[in-house]
Design a protein around this motif. Structure first.
Motif, PDB file in Angstrom:
ATOM      1  N   ASN A  21       0.982  -1.142   0.076  1.00  0.00           N
ATOM      2  CA  ASN A  21       0.014   0.112  -0.093  1.00  0.00           C
ATOM      3  C   ASN A  21       0.973   1.320   0.052  1.00  0.00           C
ATOM      4  O   ASN A  21       2.122   1.434   0.536  1.00  0.00           O
ATOM      5  N   ASN A  22       0.297   2.313  -0.783  1.00  0.00           N
ATOM      6  CA  ASN A  22       0.940   3.757  -0.579  1.00  0.00           C
ATOM      7  C   ASN A  22       0.110   4.887   0.159  1.00  0.00           C
ATOM      8  O   ASN A  22      -0.872   4.501   0.128  1.00  0.00           O
ATOM      9  N   VAL A  53      -0.076   8.302  -7.599  1.00  0.00           N
ATOM     10  CA  VAL A  53       0.351   9.353  -6.774  1.00  0.00           C
ATOM     11  C   VAL A  53       0.241  10.640  -7.420  1.00  0.00           C
ATOM     12  O   VAL A  53      -0.081  11.607  -6.709  1.00  0.00           O
ATOM     13  N   HIS A  54       0.594  10.866  -8.820  1.00  0.00           N
ATOM     14  CA  HIS A  54       0.441  12.036  -9.481  1.00  0.00           C
ATOM     15  C   HIS A  54      -1.407  12.427  -9.336  1.00  0.00           C
ATOM     16  O   HIS A  54      -1.553  13.538  -8.821  1.00  0.00           O
ATOM     17  N   HIS A  55      -2.143  11.345  -9.345  1.00  0.00           N
ATOM     18  CA  HIS A  55      -3.620  11.720  -9.180  1.00  0.00           C
ATOM     19  C   HIS A  55      -3.912  12.205  -7.773  1.00  0.00           C
ATOM     20  O   HIS A  55      -4.702  13.169  -7.409  1.00  0.00           O
ATOM     21  N   ALA A  56      -3.586  11.446  -6.916  1.00  0.00           N
ATOM     22  CA  ALA A  56      -3.691  11.701  -5.573  1.00  0.00           C
ATOM     23  C   ALA A  56      -3.156  13.034  -4.816  1.00  0.00           C
ATOM     24  O   ALA A  56      -3.840  13.788  -4.149  1.00  0.00           O
ATOM     25  N   LEU A  57      -2.023  13.464  -5.549  1.00  0.00           N
ATOM     26  CA  LEU A  57      -1.234  14.846  -5.086  1.00  0.00           C
ATOM     27  C   LEU A  57      -2.344  15.849  -5.408  1.00  0.00           C
ATOM     28  O   LEU A  57      -2.384  16.786  -4.772  1.00  0.00           O
ATOM     29  N   ALA A  58      -3.295  15.887  -6.445  1.00  0.00           N
ATOM     30  CA  ALA A  58      -4.248  16.983  -6.946  1.00  0.00           C
ATOM     31  C   ALA A  58      -3.389  18.142  -7.228  1.00  0.00           C
ATOM     32  O   ALA A  58      -3.761  19.226  -6.572  1.00  0.00           O
ATOM     33  N   GLY A  59      -2.264  18.115  -7.396  1.00  0.00           N
ATOM     34  CA  GLY A  59      -1.563  19.541  -7.921  1.00  0.00           C
ATOM     35  C   GLY A  59      -0.611  19.698  -6.779  1.00  0.00           C
ATOM     36  O   GLY A  59       0.231  20.850  -6.912  1.00  0.00           O
ATOM     37  N   ARG A  60      -0.647  18.955  -5.549  1.00  0.00           N
ATOM     38  CA  ARG A  60       0.315  19.280  -4.513  1.00  0.00           C
ATOM     39  C   ARG A  60       1.981  18.889  -4.903  1.00  0.00           C
ATOM     40  O   ARG A  60       1.958  18.096  -5.773  1.00  0.00           O
TER      41      ARG A  60
END
Length: 319
Positions: A21-22, A53-60
């Motif tokens: 899991n991440n 991870v790119h999607h989960a960051l949502a621009g962060r």
């Protein structure tokens, strides 16, 4: 009925095997603040990890990667993420912190010490920035996390505990139905007692939710600890059975890495994998290693854990 799992500032990317899991930690009050990722999965899933991870960051921005331990299924995405993300305010790769016991081996990239050579597994080299010493308190995205030693499955493993809401990121120290293979035992190092000590530590903490290294988060901590202790007692009563189980795990992991492979190539891999020979010795099985590996593969096929097409040199697939 317990409340649903929805801790603030935490996004769980629940992965399938081989990947761990991440867990993405972020500041819910500041969408521009850098986030921190705990564990990065296996190298065979690295492209998927980067996308998730790119999607989960949502621009962060991604500010740091932390690893609970350095088995290949927990840090195999590190290198790909370092290629995909720069450190905030820097041209360098996103920094990575690992438990201190193997930091020097990472810097030297000693695959023997890091277990990748003995287990016959793959992990792409990455750049190390810092360590996660047990006993320290981390300030991560506006929240405080305690770094806790969690030896047993891996002697240098750590867990992360957020006392504010009782969330424990346990790695492979505790799953809902057990824990990871106790690898030091396969090298003749007594470690079952360390598993018991880690379980006792978890029991003493005011844990409300466990995020395991594999599987869904769970809140019935006493039941999970009871199952883990039952499994541990079985290992202690019959270490040979634990070693045989570990050998099967190594074979399944290899086939999940390869996805499919001719039978004779699997046996060639087995013959070149030192830890499999250690498992055979600890299991008390005499005879050639290839005979031992062949019997294990046949057991896994009979149990439905592996698929097989055709005759003796056919392709094996994980089911």
């Amino acid at each position: 009925m317990s409340a649903p799992f929805a801790p603030p500032g935490l996004t769980l990317l629940e992965r399938g095997w081989l990947s761990s899991n991440n867990i993405l930690l972020h500041d819910p009050a500041d969408p521009a603040a850098p986030a921190v990722l705990v564990d990065s999965g296996h190298c065979t899933h690295a492209a998927q990890t980067v996308a998730l991870v790119h999607h989960a960051l949502a621009g962060r921005p991604l500010g740091r990667i932390l690893n609970t331990h350095l088995h290949s299924d927990h840090c195999g995405g590190n290198a790909a993420l370092q290629r995909a993300h720069r450190a905030p305010g820097s041209r360098g790769p996103v920094p990575i912190s690992v438990p201190p016991g193997q930091a020097d081996a990472v810097r030297r990239w000693d695959e023997q010490v890091l277990s990748y050579a003995p287990t016959g597994q793959r992990c792409e080299r990455y750049e190390l920035d810092g360590v996660l010493p047990p006993g320290v308190e981390l300030e991560v995205t506006g929240q405080r996390w305690d770094v806790l030693a969690a030896p047993g499955h891996d002697p240098d493993a750590v867990m992360l505990f957020r006392s504010a809401d009782g969330v424990l990121i346990a790695g492979d120290a505790l799953w809902e139905n057990g824990f990871g293979v106790v690898f030091p035992e396969l090298d003749g190092i007594d470690a079952f007692d360390e598993v018991a000590q880690t379980l006792a530590l978890i029991e003493r903490l005011p844990v409300r939710w466990v995020i395991p290294g594999h599987g869904a988060p769970f809140g019935d901590i006493p039941a999970a600890l009871a199952r883990a202790r039952t499994r541990l007692a079985g290992h202690q009563a019959d270490p040979r059975k634990h070693a045989r189980h570990a050998a099967k795990v190594l074979l399944k992991y290899h086939l999940m890495e390869e996805r499919e492979q001719p039978w004779d190539e699997v046996l060639a891999w087995a013959a070149s994998t030192p830890l499999l020979a250690s498992c055979q010795a600890r299991a008390g099985v005499a005879g050639p290693l290839l005979d031992f590996a062949t019997q294990l593969l046949e057991d896994l096929v009979a149990a439905g854990a592996l698929g097989r097409n055709g005759a003796e040199n056919a392709i094996l697939r994980d089911a």
